[in-house]
Design a protein around this motif. Structure first.
Motif, PDB file in Angstrom:
ATOM      1  N   ARG A   1      -0.725   0.912  -1.218  1.00  0.00           N
ATOM      2  CA  ARG A   1      -0.697  -0.506  -0.834  1.00  0.00           C
ATOM      3  C   ARG A   1      -1.588  -1.286  -1.790  1.00  0.00           C
TER       4      ARG A   1
ATOM      5  N   ARG B   1      -0.239  -0.786  -5.363  1.00  0.00           N
ATOM      6  CA  ARG B   1       1.197  -0.995  -5.178  1.00  0.00           C
ATOM      7  C   ARG B   1       1.703  -2.105  -6.085  1.00  0.00           C
TER       8      ARG B   1
ATOM      9  N   GLY C   1       1.771   0.839   4.542  1.00  0.00           N
ATOM     10  CA  GLY C   1       1.946   1.253   3.159  1.00  0.00           C
ATOM     11  C   GLY C   1       1.710   2.726   2.934  1.00  0.00           C
TER      12      GLY C   1
ATOM     13  N   GLU D   1      -3.151  -6.103   1.933  1.00  0.00           N
ATOM     14  CA  GLU D   1      -2.979  -5.931   3.372  1.00  0.00           C
ATOM     15  C   GLU D   1      -4.319  -6.000   4.099  1.00  0.00           C
TER      16      GLU D   1
END
Length: 279
Positions: free
Chosen positions: A16, A20, A50, A206
């Protein structure tokens, strides 16, 4: 978007967040991307969304080849197995992005508390799952790059010049990451391999989004997507004069202006500025 269809990349900590975003941008450029992390399939960490499985699939959707590898970067055997697999399947590695970072785990509003009140447990997150993990992956990647006389190592760091980063442990760890890139570049310069440190800005990861949601605040407008950092890495990997930047601390916002890329919304956020004093 540059064409990196002949590039084999390893992006650590890419379940994530920034990792990512970097993997997806490399996918846009057609690269083969080994996506590493501990979150695989339905097994995630810290209740955050994720996994490397998802990231690899998204890389493929973007036009690259995404390969998910479950790897705990604090375990040397896992890291050695990762690079052995890359050897077996690709025969080389062109780009290593050291993004894995355990330093945020377990932190909440106490991140910027005085250092004498902080738990020593957090030191291992910063240094074992951060600084040491970067070093362990770099030494294995560098062996392969030196043999071929080319390659790039990017250490994802954080900061704003000499300004204090808000936590003693964090400040020391990120300074070490920067110095590591500079020192590696010094030893690699005559071998055709480059090493740099890269500063993202204020990224809408996130973790950041969750933190603002928990306080009921809006995510600040000055944040940018993780892919903005990815586009910086992609531009660096495609730069034929990359060796001229080896050993430097680079800033995403500055690279956007130099290379002409934008964030996913078409904007070009400037370099991030910390609201602290130099030390």
């Amino acid at each position: 978007m540059p064409n990196l269809s002949d590039t084999v990349a390893v992006v650590t900590g890419a379940s994530r967040g920034v990792g990512r975003g970097i993997a997806l941008s490399l996918g846009d450029a057609g690269a083969t991307v080994y996506v590493t992390g501990r979150s695989v399939a339905d097994d995630t960490t810290e209740n955050l969304p994720g996994t490397v499985t998802e990231t690899a699939e998204l890389v493929a959707d973007r036009g690259g080849e995404g390969i998910a590898v479950r790897c705990d970067h604090t375990v040397d055997a896992d890291v050695e197995a990762l690079f052995a697999r890359v050897d077996d399947e690709q025969g080389r590695v062109d780009l290593l992005v050291n993004n894995v970072w355990g330093g945020y785990e377990g932190f909440d509003e106490t991140f910027d508390d005085p250092f004498w009140t902080q738990s020593m447990d957090r030191w291992s997150g910063m240094f074992d799952a951060g600084v040491r993990a970067h070093y362990a992956a770099s030494r294995l990647a560098a062996r392969r790059m030196v043999d071929r006389g080319e390659g790039l190592v990017v250490n994802v760091s954080s900061g704003d010049g000499d300004k204090y980063r808000g936590s003693v442990m964090y400040d020391v760890a990120k300074t070490a990451v920067d110095r590591m890139a500079k020192a590696m570049a010094h030893e690699l310069r005559d071998r055709g391999v480059a090493a740099v440190s890269l500063y993202p800005g204020f990224v809408r990861t996130e973790r950041v989004v969750r933190a603002f949601e928990e306080t009921g605040e809006e995510v600040p407008e000055e944040t940018h997507s993780p892919e903005y950092v990815g586009r910086a890495v992609t531009a660096l990997a495609a730069d034929p004069d990359m060796m001229g930047k080896s050993g430097q601390v680079l800033v995403t916002g500055d690279l956007a202006r130099e290379y002409g890329f934008t964030d996913t919304d078409g904007t070009q956020p400037p370099p991030f500025e910390l609201d602290t004093e130099p030390i």
